[in-house]
Design a protein around this motif. Structure first.
Motif, mmCIF file in Angstrom:
data_model
loop_
_atom_site.group_PDB
_atom_site.id
_atom_site.type_symbol
_atom_site.label_atom_id
_atom_site.label_comp_id
_atom_site.label_asym_id
_atom_site.label_seq_id
_atom_site.Cartn_x
_atom_site.Cartn_y
_atom_site.Cartn_z
ATOM 1 N N THR A 133 -3.072 9.339 -5.410
ATOM 2 C CA THR A 133 -2.121 9.875 -6.395
ATOM 3 C C THR A 133 -0.907 10.449 -5.688
ATOM 4 O O THR A 133 0.237 10.237 -6.122
ATOM 5 C CB THR A 133 -2.808 10.958 -7.249
ATOM 6 O OG1 THR A 133 -3.978 10.413 -7.864
ATOM 7 C CG2 THR A 133 -1.862 11.450 -8.338
ATOM 8 N N ARG A 134 -1.141 11.141 -4.608
ATOM 9 C CA ARG A 134 -0.020 11.716 -3.855
ATOM 10 C C ARG A 134 0.858 10.623 -3.258
ATOM 11 O O ARG A 134 2.088 10.751 -3.217
ATOM 12 C CB ARG A 134 -0.572 12.641 -2.771
ATOM 13 C CG ARG A 134 0.481 13.256 -1.869
ATOM 14 C CD ARG A 134 -0.029 14.518 -1.164
ATOM 15 N NE ARG A 134 -1.434 14.463 -0.825
ATOM 16 C CZ ARG A 134 -1.927 13.864 0.273
ATOM 17 N NH1 ARG A 134 -1.098 13.270 1.109
ATOM 18 N NH2 ARG A 134 -3.225 13.883 0.518
ATOM 19 N N LEU A 135 0.229 9.532 -2.818
ATOM 20 C CA LEU A 135 0.988 8.429 -2.232
ATOM 21 C C LEU A 135 1.661 7.559 -3.284
ATOM 22 O O LEU A 135 2.534 6.756 -2.959
ATOM 23 C CB LEU A 135 0.065 7.545 -1.378
ATOM 24 C CG LEU A 135 -0.510 8.172 -0.101
ATOM 25 C CD1 LEU A 135 -1.448 7.186 0.574
ATOM 26 C CD2 LEU A 135 0.615 8.569 0.844
ATOM 27 N N GLY A 136 1.245 7.689 -4.545
ATOM 28 C CA GLY A 136 1.796 6.840 -5.599
ATOM 29 C C GLY A 136 1.240 5.428 -5.581
ATOM 30 O O GLY A 136 1.909 4.484 -5.998
ATOM 31 N N ASP A 137 0.007 5.265 -5.097
ATOM 32 C CA ASP A 137 -0.635 3.952 -5.022
ATOM 33 C C ASP A 137 -1.508 3.741 -6.259
ATOM 34 O O ASP A 137 -2.590 4.318 -6.376
ATOM 35 C CB ASP A 137 -1.467 3.852 -3.742
ATOM 36 C CG ASP A 137 -1.977 2.435 -3.505
ATOM 37 O OD1 ASP A 137 -2.765 1.939 -4.322
ATOM 38 O OD2 ASP A 137 -1.573 1.831 -2.495
ATOM 39 N N ASP A 138 -1.029 2.927 -7.189
ATOM 40 C CA ASP A 138 -1.735 2.744 -8.456
ATOM 41 C C ASP A 138 -3.060 2.009 -8.275
ATOM 42 O O ASP A 138 -4.061 2.338 -8.917
ATOM 43 C CB ASP A 138 -0.850 1.975 -9.445
ATOM 44 C CG ASP A 138 0.390 2.762 -9.824
ATOM 45 O OD1 ASP A 138 0.298 4.001 -9.916
ATOM 46 O OD2 ASP A 138 1.453 2.152 -10.021
ATOM 47 N N VAL B 227 -8.082 1.923 -15.842
ATOM 48 C CA VAL B 227 -7.484 0.746 -16.478
ATOM 49 C C VAL B 227 -5.968 0.903 -16.575
ATOM 50 O O VAL B 227 -5.212 -0.037 -16.303
ATOM 51 C CB VAL B 227 -8.094 0.502 -17.871
ATOM 52 C CG1 VAL B 227 -7.281 -0.534 -18.647
ATOM 53 C CG2 VAL B 227 -9.535 0.048 -17.757
ATOM 54 N N GLU B 228 -5.499 2.082 -16.932
ATOM 55 C CA GLU B 228 -4.058 2.308 -17.058
ATOM 56 C C GLU B 228 -3.361 2.149 -15.723
ATOM 57 O O GLU B 228 -2.263 1.583 -15.644
ATOM 58 C CB GLU B 228 -3.798 3.710 -17.643
ATOM 59 C CG GLU B 228 -4.285 3.883 -19.073
ATOM 60 C CD GLU B 228 -3.763 2.794 -19.996
ATOM 61 O OE1 GLU B 228 -2.535 2.525 -19.963
ATOM 62 O OE2 GLU B 228 -4.573 2.184 -20.722
ATOM 63 N N TYR B 229 -3.959 2.651 -14.663
ATOM 64 C CA TYR B 229 -3.362 2.476 -13.333
ATOM 65 C C TYR B 229 -3.286 0.993 -12.973
ATOM 66 O O TYR B 229 -2.280 0.515 -12.434
ATOM 67 C CB TYR B 229 -4.169 3.227 -12.280
ATOM 68 C CG TYR B 229 -3.794 4.677 -12.129
ATOM 69 C CD1 TYR B 229 -2.564 5.045 -11.576
ATOM 70 C CD2 TYR B 229 -4.663 5.692 -12.526
ATOM 71 C CE1 TYR B 229 -2.215 6.379 -11.422
ATOM 72 C CE2 TYR B 229 -4.321 7.035 -12.369
ATOM 73 C CZ TYR B 229 -3.099 7.367 -11.820
ATOM 74 O OH TYR B 229 -2.744 8.692 -11.667
ATOM 75 N N ARG C 93 0.856 -1.179 0.000
ATOM 76 C CA ARG C 93 0.000 0.000 0.000
ATOM 77 C C ARG C 93 0.896 1.234 0.000
ATOM 78 O O ARG C 93 1.709 1.408 0.912
ATOM 79 C CB ARG C 93 -0.898 -0.001 1.245
ATOM 80 C CG ARG C 93 -1.751 -1.238 1.364
ATOM 81 C CD ARG C 93 -2.701 -1.160 2.553
ATOM 82 N NE ARG C 93 -2.028 -1.271 3.823
ATOM 83 C CZ ARG C 93 -1.724 -2.410 4.427
ATOM 84 N NH1 ARG C 93 -2.016 -3.558 3.828
ATOM 85 N NH2 ARG C 93 -1.143 -2.430 5.605
ATOM 86 N N GLY C 94 0.780 2.063 -1.029
ATOM 87 C CA GLY C 94 1.552 3.297 -1.054
ATOM 88 C C GLY C 94 2.578 3.349 -2.159
ATOM 89 O O GLY C 94 2.516 2.611 -3.145
ATOM 90 N N SER C 95 3.568 4.210 -1.983
ATOM 91 C CA SER C 95 4.490 4.535 -3.076
ATOM 92 C C SER C 95 5.385 3.372 -3.480
ATOM 93 O O SER C 95 5.830 3.302 -4.615
ATOM 94 C CB SER C 95 5.359 5.734 -2.668
ATOM 95 O OG SER C 95 6.091 5.432 -1.497
ATOM 96 N N GLY C 96 5.688 2.454 -2.559
ATOM 97 C CA GLY C 96 6.543 1.323 -2.917
ATOM 98 C C GLY C 96 5.772 0.116 -3.388
ATOM 99 O O GLY C 96 6.283 -1.008 -3.380
ATOM 100 N N GLN C 97 4.550 0.348 -3.831
ATOM 101 C CA GLN C 97 3.633 -0.741 -4.146
ATOM 102 C C GLN C 97 4.181 -1.713 -5.185
ATOM 103 O O GLN C 97 4.189 -2.937 -4.979
ATOM 104 C CB GLN C 97 2.313 -0.141 -4.640
ATOM 105 C CG GLN C 97 1.217 -1.144 -4.918
ATOM 106 C CD GLN C 97 -0.063 -0.428 -5.297
ATOM 107 O OE1 GLN C 97 -0.176 0.119 -6.380
ATOM 108 N NE2 GLN C 97 -1.029 -0.408 -4.388
ATOM 109 N N ARG C 98 4.650 -1.209 -6.307
ATOM 110 C CA ARG C 98 5.088 -2.096 -7.383
ATOM 111 C C ARG C 98 6.259 -2.956 -6.948
ATOM 112 O O ARG C 98 6.316 -4.157 -7.237
ATOM 113 C CB ARG C 98 5.464 -1.287 -8.627
ATOM 114 C CG ARG C 98 4.288 -0.595 -9.280
ATOM 115 C CD ARG C 98 4.700 0.119 -10.550
ATOM 116 N NE ARG C 98 3.984 1.367 -10.694
ATOM 117 C CZ ARG C 98 4.219 2.250 -11.653
ATOM 118 N NH1 ARG C 98 5.169 2.028 -12.540
ATOM 119 N NH2 ARG C 98 3.519 3.365 -11.731
#
Length: 841
Positions: free
Chosen positions: A576-581, A612-614, A362-367
């Motif tokens: 979006t701010r957290l970078g969570d796709d 869909v893109e996210y 959960r969050g910016s390091g998600q991927r």
């Protein structure tokens, strides 16, 4: 062979490297024979397998060069025989003989005399400028200028071809593709034997007495099964165990310790994991292995072809055992009495990996976190299995709670259900009657490594039980029984709205209990309090989750779509701010649904397209497929039917392995498209496929949708009796509390289908009754509801059919107004009367 000939053209020492049974000897001899013209003085074979002393390697090679039967092609044997064999040291004599010659020397099976073979090769290459050496070994010679050519296991097609050829020799008429079952068993044999030619040949020999399926089913005991190889080969190649024994016997104690401990890993491991798991103090009869020594020992095992090293998707090397080596090493681990200790180290390492990495999904390091868990997934499952087997509830709960969001995000619901059930069985039922109120807890059970204190253990047990609850949409009737309703009440009463743990996973799943119970007022209170408490107790991610969840529920009420859009917008800004796709995709989907309910279909298209893109960014295929189906739903409302059809067919064609939501939704929308275009038969096929998807489930909402679509199609076909029957079934389902919360507009749609069916019968009475039902359905519509294209068409067709029959506008108006005063029971009784009357007719 082609690559090896190129190697021999540019290097003077080429070593074929690979595990036992990979076919190195045969490959070297076939290649040397084919390329013999390049060496005018011949190609010579020195078989080192019988040599047991590294110091005697030169003498063995000298003897081989002087024996005519070992000459593959070439001259000079008689001259060598005439040489005074006692004139000098064997290495000197050998060097003198080879120095003036252009020849290829095959040194076969060097691994057990590797030092002697390396010294000989170094000497000859330094003093014999026209000599080339082709060696076969399970580890490199380590001589300057050596070119190592790994001999990998056979690719699947070649492994199957070998099995087919050797199988036909053992059992005339045998074919690997004789039927589907045989093909599957043969593919499993080749895969589980790692594509090793010798192992496949030993398996093929067993086809004289066993079927492929019997062989495949017995590969867990492969060392007893795969015996009795060719009598003409070396004893160490006559059985599968002998092949691996040969390599094992060449290892020192520390190498053996690391190799057997590697057998606890599943799907390979990183260097860091190997260092932590394989390092143990001395066991009885075994050596101590320091973590700092593991890397060197691992490298030695890679060199000796017992461990496979390859770059992982993160760019770092990963290490794994071939399945055959892994099973052998596991036997040795048990013999050494180390299994329990090594499995515990494995469990602790991967529990910590899950505990630390799980929240990062959960969050910016998600991927990156998803990639880690995906890469180590088999190890995590193995660790969880060890914890359950050992009945270590604290460890098992920690892993389950750490993996919960990954399972949800990757649509691994079966794993979530299976493991949460297995772990829940280790302790008492946290929701057993009469129920216990949970205390407010700011700390999460996995914030620290196990063991947990009493309060955190109780909360962890509740979390595992709630994970099971998350899959209840597959069995709504489970909660419809008196026992189910009582359990729902206990779960709902366990927490109070706004408690800290209800703002984060898995406590947020408590929402499902309130939703299934069907108490809309309580559900709205819970949602509002969860959002409020998330602002106080939760992090930003938790607030984003609470907001998009509330947006989804609010979208079901047309009068609250503006509030739903506001929640979705705030949620989107946070994610979006957290970078969570994933979160961004869900927030956009919630906004898209709100826009659909408000009739803003172009805006909904933009939302779904971006969502869909996210989803695709993080490889969430099920989420992306579901969003594409929703996108097509908005296209339908814009009557862009060919576009919608193309997307839906693509989702169905490529989504058979995806979630239980995406495929039925795509089929349902495709049925709408086909029906609207007059392709009723295919529309009906798609609808029946949706029903098939749910044959083992009883999802009330989808079940109602299926019958509602069938009623619509029946009316298009003119089968008004069947339409009434399906519409009545759909209406009963739509009146369930959960259905009314999620889709409050559906009762109106199903009553319209009933009206359309009755309008299809002869007589003015039928026309008047159809109009009465139209009047009733208008009263059922939620305030602010925007009719769908199908609802508009059905209403218009029914109205036109009734007006054509009645003629007098006043009669139509009177019937319509009268319908507004009907009750549900009166409306359904009216429809049932027509169904019975015309069924008997």
């Amino acid at each position: 062979m082609a690559a090896l000939r190129e190697d021999l053209g540019r290097a003077r020492l080429v070593t074929l490297l690979g595990p036992g049974g990979a076919g190195k000897t045969r490959l070297s001899q076939e290649t040397a024979e084919a390329a013999a013209e390049a060496w005018p003085d011949g190609v010579w074979l020195a078989e080192l397998a019988p040599v047991d002393d590294p110091d005697t390697v030169p003498e063995a090679v000298l003897t081989a060069l002087g024996a005519r039967e070992t000459v593959l092609r070439g001259a000079g044997a008689e001259e060598l025989r005439a040489t005074d064999r006692t004139a000098a040291d064997p290495l000197v004599r050998l060097t003198e003989h080879c120095a003036p010659r252009s020849m290829l020397l095959l040194l076969d099976n060097c691994e057990h005399v590797i030092g002697g073979a390396a010294a000989l090769a170094d000497q000859l290459l330094s003093h014999c400028p026209r000599l080339t050496i082709l060696a076969t070994s399970r580890e490199p010679l380590g001589v300057p200028g050596e070119f190592v050519r790994p001999v990998d296991p056979l690719p699947d097609p070649m492994a199957l071809r070998l099995l087919a050829e050797r199988g036909a020799a053992a059992r005339p008429g045998f074919r690997t593709d004789a039927d589907e079952a045989t093909a599957a068993a043969c593919a499993e044999i080749c895969r589980r034997l790692d594509g090793l030619p010798l192992a496949i040949e030993l398996a093929a020999a067993r086809l004289r007495m066993l079927t492929p399926r019997q062989i495949a089913d017995r590969l867990d005991d492969r060392f007893r099964l795969l015996t009795n190889g060719s009598r003409t080969v070396l004893p160490r190649q006559q059985t599968l165990r002998a092949v691996v024994d040969w390599s094992w016997d060449l290892l020192d104690d520390a190498e053996r310790a690391v190799l057997r401990r590697l057998s606890v890993f599943a799907g390979g491991c990183s260097l860091a994991a190997a260092e932590e798991v394989c390092a143990l103090p001395a066991a009885p009869g075994g050596p101590a292995v320091d973590s700092l020594d593991v890397a060197a020992l691992l490298g030695s095992l890679v060199d000796k072809s017992l461990v496979v090293a390859a770059p992982g998707d993160d760019g770092e090397m990963r290490y794994r055992l071939l399945e055959t080596v892994g099973e052998y090493a596991a036997e040795r681990l048990a013999e050494a009495g180390e299994r329990e200790a090594v499995e515990r180290r494995h469990l602790v390492h991967f529990r910590e990996l899950a505990r630390i990495t799980g929240p990062r999904v959960r969050g910016s390091g998600q991927r990156e976190a998803i990639a880690v868990l995906q890469r180590e997934y088999e190890n995590l499952r193995t660790a969880l299995r060890h914890a359950v087997t050992a009945r270590d509830e604290h460890e098992a709960l920690c892993i389950v709670l750490s993996m919960a969001w990954y399972w949800m995000l990757r649509d691994l619901r079966s794993d979530a259900g299976q493991w949460s059930a297995s772990v829940a069985a280790l302790g008492p039922d946290p929701f057993a009657a009469p129920g216990v109120r949970a205390p407010a807890l700011l700390e999460h059970p996995i914030d620290r490594p196990p063991p947990m204190d009493d309060d955190q253990l109780a909360e962890a047990r509740r979390g595992a039980a709630l994970l099971q609850l998350a899959g209840v949409d597959d069995a709504i009737s489970t909660w419809s029984s008196p026992e189910g309703k009582e359990r729902l009440r206990i779960i709902a009463d366990t927490y109070r709205p706004g408690m800290p743990q209800t703002c984060r996973l898995p406590g947020t799943l408590w929402l499902f209990a309130n939703m299934i119970a069907g108490d809309e007022d309580r559900l709205n209170t819970v949602l509002d309090e969860t959002v409020r408490a998330s602002r106080v107790h939760g992090g930003e991610w938790e607030l984003g989750s609470a907001l998009h969840t509330r947006a989804n529920i609010r979208s079901n009420s047309p009068e609250r779509v503006a509030d739903a859009r506001a929640d979705a917008d705030e949620s989107l800004e946070i994610y979006t701010r957290l970078g969570d796709d994933w979160g961004a995709a869900e927030a956009l989907a919630a906004r898209g649904e709100a826009n659909e309910r408000a009739g803003r279909f172009l805006a909904a298209l933009d939302d779904y397209r971006e969502a869909v893109e996210y989803a695709r960014k993080i490889g969430a295929q099920s989420q992306a497929a579901l969003l594409r189906a929703r996108y097509a739903g908005s296209l339908i409302e814009l009557e862009r039917l060919p576009e919608a059809e193309a997307i839906l067919r693509d989702v169905i064609e490529n989504g058979r392995h995806l979630s239980h939501e995406a495929l039925p939704m795509a089929r349902m929308h495709l049925a709408f498209v086909l029906g609207l275009q007059g392709q009723v038969d295919e529309a009906r096929q798609q609808t029946h496929l949706v029903r098939e998807d749910f044959k083992d489930r009883d999802v009330a909402i989808f079940g109602g949708f299926v019958h509602g679509v069938l009623a619509w199609l029946d009316n298009l076909d003119g089968d008004h009796v069947s339409a009434l029957s399906n519409a009545l079934t759909a209406l009963e389902s739509a009146r369930e509390p959960l259905s009314m919360m999620v889709a409050p507009q559906m009762p109106s749609a199903y009553v319209t289908a009933m009206a359309q069916a009755i309008a299809g019968f002869e007589g003015a009475d039928a026309a008047r009754d159809a109009v009465r039902l139209l009047g009733f359905q208008e009263r059922l519509l939620p305030e602010g509801h925007v009719p769908t294209v199908m609802e508009r068409r059905n209403w218009a067709l029914t109205e036109q059919a009734a007006r054509d029959r009645l003629g007098d506008g006043a009669v139509y108006t009177a019937a319509y107004e009268q319908g507004g005063g009907l009750t549900f029971d009166e409306a359904t009784a009216l429809a049932e009367t027509y169904r019975r009357a015309h069924s008997s007719a």
